[in-house]
Design an enzyme around this catalytic site. Structure first.
Site, mmCIF file in Angstrom:
data_model
loop_
_atom_site.group_PDB
_atom_site.id
_atom_site.type_symbol
_atom_site.label_atom_id
_atom_site.label_comp_id
_atom_site.label_asym_id
_atom_site.label_seq_id
_atom_site.Cartn_x
_atom_site.Cartn_y
_atom_site.Cartn_z
ATOM 1 N N GLY A 154 0.797 -1.222 0.000
ATOM 2 C CA GLY A 154 0.000 0.000 0.000
ATOM 3 C C GLY A 154 0.828 1.269 0.000
ATOM 4 N N ASN A 155 2.031 1.233 0.615
ATOM 5 C CA ASN A 155 2.855 2.441 0.673
ATOM 6 C C ASN A 155 3.408 2.825 -0.694
ATOM 7 O OD1 ASN A 155 4.530 0.217 0.558
ATOM 8 N ND2 ASN A 155 6.113 1.090 1.879
ATOM 9 N N LYS A 200 2.343 -12.355 4.105
ATOM 10 C CA LYS A 200 3.359 -12.258 3.055
ATOM 11 C C LYS A 200 4.234 -13.519 3.047
ATOM 12 C CE LYS A 200 3.423 -7.252 3.581
ATOM 13 N NZ LYS A 200 2.408 -7.058 2.534
ATOM 14 N N LYS A 211 -10.562 -8.888 7.332
ATOM 15 C CA LYS A 211 -9.771 -8.023 6.456
ATOM 16 C C LYS A 211 -10.152 -6.559 6.647
ATOM 17 C CE LYS A 211 -6.845 -7.454 3.002
ATOM 18 N NZ LYS A 211 -5.417 -7.773 3.154
ATOM 19 N N LYS A 232 -4.196 -9.458 -1.215
ATOM 20 C CA LYS A 232 -3.541 -9.303 -2.516
ATOM 21 C C LYS A 232 -2.288 -10.178 -2.637
ATOM 22 C CE LYS A 232 -0.132 -6.313 -1.139
ATOM 23 N NZ LYS A 232 1.326 -6.528 -1.227
#
Length: 311
Positions: free
Chosen positions: A12-13, A273, A129, A211
């Site tokens: 997101g960053n 992740k 989420k 994602k």
């Protein structure tokens, strides 16, 4: 250098900083495109995926605020599609600008991507989420939208929705053909549009797919060589922020599974992740997954950076 097929999952960053305006997000993506271009310059095939948590949450709040009989709010699967389109549009423009400036004759295509989930996934009974901005407890108390809100690590309250695991990706063959034809491809934005299959047709559902898991599934289906997960740090660590903190560089699936059993990774940030990296490598024995930062991607390309997970 041997040509490889890379999937890069943007954090997101890479899109949203402190300023949620369209102009600020497009500027952030121009910086992101500049850093990603090292993969394209090296002659590799590149597929880019991205998150959409803040964007879809903000859009959701706008929909709720404007909801009326004359202008009804759109459902969440449609909002995911809308943010796939808007972020894909920004990223496509940013990449095309960067490639043109570097004299690279490459085209960029964004694919609206449906990700199939199981309607019996237990996630539908346990929304986890987070989407949208952080709210105070008082702000949440004033809402009457029927949604579930949970406190998030002392930072405030956020709306939470189901996050089922991806089963398949409807456009995997289309994406493969685009990549084989030389297109830099943006796909599976925001984890993909969540759909379930019923009687041979697909129906959107109220959910947001992680994602990184969606990207791992896409990497598997299009036979990527390397799956890069970008986050806010150059490497994964164990015993993080403790005196015996250890940076992970070259690790195996077995190593990472042991660290998961030791609860080394935070459930809301690094754990998914790591799990996504493991999922891909298990399905692609010759492939590897790399977890690193956007700033470190050039070093990772040279094999000198990031946490590399192999079979």
């Amino acid at each position: 250098m041997e040509k490889k097929r890379y999937i890069v999952a943007l954090g997101g960053n890479a899109i949203l900083t402190d300023n949620p305006s369209a102009e600020a997000q497009q500027k952030a993506l121009e910086d992101t495109a500049e850093k990603l271009s090292v993969l394209i310059e090296a002659g590799h095939e590149v597929i880019i995926t991205h998150g959409n948590g803040p964007q879809v949450g903000n859009l959701l709040l706008q929909q709720i605020a404007g909801d009326s009989d004359e202008n009804p709010a759109m459902p969440l699967d449609t909002l995911v599609a809308m943010t796939q389109g808007s972020i894909g549009y920004w990223l496509q423009k940013a990449l095309q600008k960067t490639l043109s400036e570097k004299g690279l004759d490459k085209e960029v295509a964004t694919v609206l991507t449906e990700v199939v989930v199981d309607e019996n996934d237990p996630a539908f009974n346990d929304p986890t989420k987070p989407v949208g901005p952080f709210l105070s407890e008082e702000e949440v108390a004033d809402l009457s939208d029927g949604s579930v809100y949970k406190e998030d690590a002392g930072r405030g309250w956020r709306k939470v929705v189901p996050s089922p695991k991806p089963v398949s990706i409807n456009e995997a063959n289309v994406i493969t053909r685009l990549v084989e034809s030389g297109f830099v491809t943006v796909a599976a934005g925001g984890g993909g549009i969540p759909v379930i299959e019923k009687a041979g047709t697909y129906t959107g559902v109220e959910a947001v797919i992680d994602k990184d898991f969606a990207s791992a599934k896409l990497a598997e289906l299009i036979k990527a060589d390397t799956f890069i997960i970008l986050t806010g740090v150059d490497n994964v660590y164990v015993n993080f922020n403790q005196p015996d903190q250890k940076k992970l560089e070259q690790v195996t699936v077995a190593d990472m599974e042991r660290y998961i059993e030791e609860e080394q990774f935070a459930p809301g940030s690094m754990l998914p992740k790591v799990e996504a990296a493991i999922d891909f490598v298990k399905e692609a024995p010759e492939g590897s997954a790399v977890i690193t930062s956007l700033e470190n991607i050039a070093s990772a390309l040279d094999g000198n950076g990031g946490t590399v997970v192999e079979r």
